[in-house]
Design a protein around this motif. Sequence first.
Motif, short mmCIF file in Angstrom:
data_model
loop_
_atom_site.label_atom_id
_atom_site.label_comp_id
_atom_site.label_asym_id
_atom_site.label_seq_id
_atom_site.Cartn_x
_atom_site.Cartn_y
_atom_site.Cartn_z
N ALA A 133 0.82 -1.22 0.00
CA ALA A 133 0.00 0.00 0.00
C ALA A 133 0.85 1.27 0.00
O ALA A 133 0.32 2.38 0.07
N GLY A 134 2.18 1.10 -0.06
CA GLY A 134 3.08 2.24 -0.15
C GLY A 134 3.58 2.77 1.17
O GLY A 134 4.10 3.89 1.24
N VAL A 135 3.44 1.98 2.24
CA VAL A 135 3.89 2.41 3.57
C VAL A 135 5.16 1.65 3.95
O VAL A 135 5.18 0.42 3.92
N GLU A 136 6.21 2.37 4.30
CA GLU A 136 7.46 1.73 4.68
C GLU A 136 7.30 0.96 5.98
O GLU A 136 6.48 1.30 6.84
N GLU A 137 8.12 -0.07 6.14
CA GLU A 137 7.98 -0.99 7.28
C GLU A 137 8.05 -0.28 8.63
O GLU A 137 7.25 -0.55 9.51
N GLN A 138 9.01 0.62 8.79
CA GLN A 138 9.17 1.29 10.08
C GLN A 138 7.96 2.16 10.41
O GLN A 138 7.52 2.22 11.57
N GLU A 139 7.42 2.82 9.41
CA GLU A 139 6.24 3.65 9.62
C GLU A 139 5.04 2.79 10.00
O GLU A 139 4.25 3.13 10.89
N ALA A 140 4.89 1.66 9.32
CA ALA A 140 3.79 0.74 9.63
C ALA A 140 3.93 0.17 11.03
O ALA A 140 2.95 0.09 11.79
N LYS A 141 5.15 -0.23 11.39
CA LYS A 141 5.40 -0.77 12.74
C LYS A 141 5.05 0.25 13.82
O LYS A 141 4.43 -0.09 14.84
N ALA A 142 5.46 1.48 13.59
CA ALA A 142 5.20 2.53 14.57
C ALA A 142 3.69 2.76 14.73
O ALA A 142 3.19 2.93 15.85
N ALA A 143 2.98 2.76 13.62
CA ALA A 143 1.53 2.97 13.68
C ALA A 143 0.84 1.82 14.40
O ALA A 143 -0.03 2.03 15.25
N LEU A 144 1.25 0.58 14.08
CA LEU A 144 0.63 -0.61 14.70
C LEU A 144 0.83 -0.64 16.21
O LEU A 144 -0.02 -1.15 16.94
N ALA A 145 1.94 -0.08 16.67
CA ALA A 145 2.25 -0.09 18.10
C ALA A 145 1.78 1.17 18.82
O ALA A 145 1.95 1.29 20.04
N SER A 146 1.18 2.09 18.09
CA SER A 146 0.84 3.39 18.66
C SER A 146 -0.36 3.33 19.60
O SER A 146 -1.23 2.46 19.51
N PHE A 147 -0.39 4.31 20.50
CA PHE A 147 -1.51 4.45 21.44
C PHE A 147 -2.81 4.68 20.68
O PHE A 147 -3.87 4.15 21.04
N ALA A 148 -2.74 5.49 19.61
CA ALA A 148 -3.93 5.82 18.84
C ALA A 148 -4.56 4.58 18.22
O ALA A 148 -5.78 4.39 18.27
N VAL A 149 -3.73 3.74 17.63
CA VAL A 149 -4.25 2.53 16.97
C VAL A 149 -4.83 1.55 18.00
O VAL A 149 -5.89 0.96 17.79
N ASN A 150 -4.16 1.40 19.13
CA ASN A 150 -4.69 0.54 20.18
C ASN A 150 -6.03 1.06 20.69
O ASN A 150 -6.95 0.27 20.96
N GLY A 151 -6.15 2.38 20.77
CA GLY A 151 -7.42 2.97 21.19
C GLY A 151 -8.52 2.74 20.17
O GLY A 151 -9.67 2.44 20.54
N MET A 152 -8.19 2.88 18.89
CA MET A 152 -9.17 2.66 17.83
C MET A 152 -9.63 1.20 17.81
O MET A 152 -10.82 0.90 17.64
N ALA A 153 -8.68 0.28 17.98
CA ALA A 153 -9.02 -1.14 17.99
C ALA A 153 -9.91 -1.48 19.18
O ALA A 153 -10.87 -2.26 19.06
N SER A 154 -9.61 -0.90 20.33
CA SER A 154 -10.42 -1.12 21.52
C SER A 154 -11.84 -0.58 21.33
O SER A 154 -12.82 -1.19 21.76
N GLN A 155 -11.94 0.56 20.66
CA GLN A 155 -13.25 1.15 20.40
C GLN A 155 -14.08 0.25 19.47
O GLN A 155 -15.29 0.08 19.67
N MET A 156 -13.43 -0.33 18.47
CA MET A 156 -14.16 -1.23 17.57
C MET A 156 -14.67 -2.45 18.32
O MET A 156 -15.78 -2.93 18.09
N LYS A 157 -13.85 -2.94 19.25
CA LYS A 157 -14.28 -4.09 20.06
C LYS A 157 -15.47 -3.70 20.94
O LYS A 157 -16.45 -4.47 21.05
N ARG A 158 -15.42 -2.51 21.54
CA ARG A 158 -16.54 -2.05 22.36
C ARG A 158 -17.80 -1.85 21.53
O ARG A 158 -18.91 -2.19 21.97
N ASN A 159 -17.64 -1.31 20.33
CA ASN A 159 -18.80 -1.12 19.46
C ASN A 159 -19.47 -2.46 19.16
O ASN A 159 -20.71 -2.57 19.18
N THR A 160 -18.65 -3.46 18.86
CA THR A 160 -19.19 -4.79 18.56
C THR A 160 -19.98 -5.33 19.74
O THR A 160 -21.07 -5.90 19.57
N GLU A 161 -19.46 -5.13 20.94
CA GLU A 161 -20.13 -5.60 22.15
C GLU A 161 -21.38 -4.78 22.45
O GLU A 161 -22.44 -5.33 22.77
#
Length: 202
Positions: A133-161
Amino acid sequence: MKKVFALLIGLFLLPLSVQAADFKEGTHYEVLQRTATEKPEVLEFFSFYCPHCFKFEPLMKGLETALPEDVTIKKNHVNFLGGAMAEEITKAYAAADLLNVKDDVTSIIFDEIHVQHNNISGEQDILDIFEKAGVEEQEAKAALASFAVNGMASQMKRNTENFKVRGVPTLIVNGKYKVNTGSVKSVAEFNELVEFLTKKTD
């Protein structure tokens, strides 16, 4: 799920034009015991591992074009499909959203699973998808480990519940109306039903 599959076949075979339908609660949609959102929105619960969600994608892309510009369409990945990788794929979707490559990553993941029949089994596979998708590995790794992404993933889980979603694809409109996709008979009627619900608040 059989009803959803039958709908998908029917929607693409029937004519695109349809007269205004008389949409009824209990038939075309269900009213959830929740307060409607202030602004019109469509929330699609989906999983990359769901073949029906994959086939539903063209319908959702068409809906984006059909709805007024003030209607927001959001996607919520669920964790009850995909086994051990489900949460990682949810985070990957959140990271793609954060990095503004959501559409590209969505297309690539769906293609990998349902067209190429490849198994996404770990972080390196996910990083390879971001690279496509045109994203370098280090940038992708940083995003995947970020507080923002963890928060978004948690919100999706809460929405499902919170919405008690047990199957996908599921569409919730204005946070209050659940679309009965099996009740419509054409693409135009589907679009019309969703737009009708975006204008409801009662």
